[in-house]
Design an enzyme around this catalytic site. Structure first.
Site, PDB file in Angstrom:
ATOM      1  CD  GLU A 115      -2.936  -1.284   2.219  1.00 48.42           C
ATOM      2  OE1 GLU A 115      -4.167  -1.224   2.083  1.00 48.42           O
ATOM      3  OE2 GLU A 115      -2.373  -1.520   3.314  1.00 48.42           O
ATOM      4  CD  GLU A 135      -3.468  -6.232   3.728  1.00 48.05           C
ATOM      5  OE1 GLU A 135      -2.765  -5.212   3.830  1.00 48.05           O
ATOM      6  OE2 GLU A 135      -3.516  -6.907   2.673  1.00 48.05           O
TER       7      GLU A 135
END
Length: 267
Positions: A115, A135
């Site tokens: 990210e 995740e």
């Protein structure tokens, strides 16, 4: 803006370029609160300093960033900026500055690490680097912009494959799909950083006010906010809150810390 070698983030000036190095190699540069505080505050200083024209983010050792420190999360610790959590992961992923940012990905970029790359304007990666949003394998979601940026910056089905399976892609594949600008051979002394600095020098040859204005237009910025992302951030925050309250969100980091497969309970 300099820090000791033991600091969680090292900050160096290379002329008009500011380099931030996440300095937790023993933890694969996983982010804790101190990292988010240092990066967020340094970015804010860079925005205000007219002598800084480009910002480069990299990692120490053989990893770029392994995401949030799941062991710290399992202990109940905060990993965001202590007073400005709205800057999101590492004080960076929802912290817009109108000076170009370059991620020099010197190794693995997982979860929040990917990210960070997605939040940067340009990306240079070493050949052995990889990018992934795992995740969902931890009972969480890519809550720092990854869930919507990955499908925006990659072909949609490629991005969905990554975010739904939690699998990673190599730097050459990331280059093929346009996720990175350059892939450089592996070597000592962070060759990705060297190429990122050379790229920054090419940017600095141009007019500073024009560069900053161009970046604001390119990102669709009004009053310092990327307006096109506002709804996506709201959805992300709502989804993250929903997931974070689940038993699976506790089980994922716990299983990771205990080095065992997770046992999912939510349906």
């Amino acid at each position: 803006m300099s820090m000791s070698d033991s600091a969680p983030v090292l900050v160096e000036r290379h002329g008009a370029v500011l380099v931030m190095t996440i300095n937790r190699p023993e933890a694969r540069n996983a982010v804790i609160e101190a990292v988010s505080a240092a990066i967020g505050d340094t970015l804010e200083q860079a925005q205000a300093d007219p002598d800084i024209r480009v910002v480069v983010l990299t990692g120490s050792g053989e990893s770029f960033c392994a995401g949030a420190d799941l062991k710290a999360i399992a202990r109940g610790e905060n990993v965001l900026h202590p007073t400005r959590p709205y800057w999101s992961f590492a004080g960076y992923t929802n912290h817009f500055i109108d000076k170009p940012t370059i991620a020099a990905v010197n190794g693995t970029a997982l979860g929040g690490g990917a990210e960070l790359a997605l939040a940067s304007d340009l990306v240079v990666a070493c050949e052995s680097a990889s990018f992934g949003l795992p995740e969902v394998r931890r009972g969480l979601i890519a809550g720092a912009g990854g869930a919507f940026r990955i499908v925006d910056q990659l072909p949609r089905r490629v991005g969905l494959r990554l975010v739904l399976t939690g699998e990673s892609i190599s730097a050459p594949e990331a280059l093929r799909w346009g996720l990175v600008n350059h892939v450089v051979p592996d070597g000592p002394d962070n060759p990705a950083l060297r190429v990122a600095l050379a790229l920054a020098d090419r940017i600095i040859e141009n007019a500073p006010l024009a560069i900053r204005a161009t970046k604001r237009v390119a990102h669709g910025v009004d009053d310092g906010v990327v307006t096109a992302e506002c709804a996506a951030w709201r959805r992300t925050d709502e989804a993250f809150s929903e997931v974070l309250g689940s038993e699976d969100a506790k089980e994922g980091p716990r299983a990771f810390a205990e080095k065992r497969p997770p046992v999912w309970r939510a349906r």
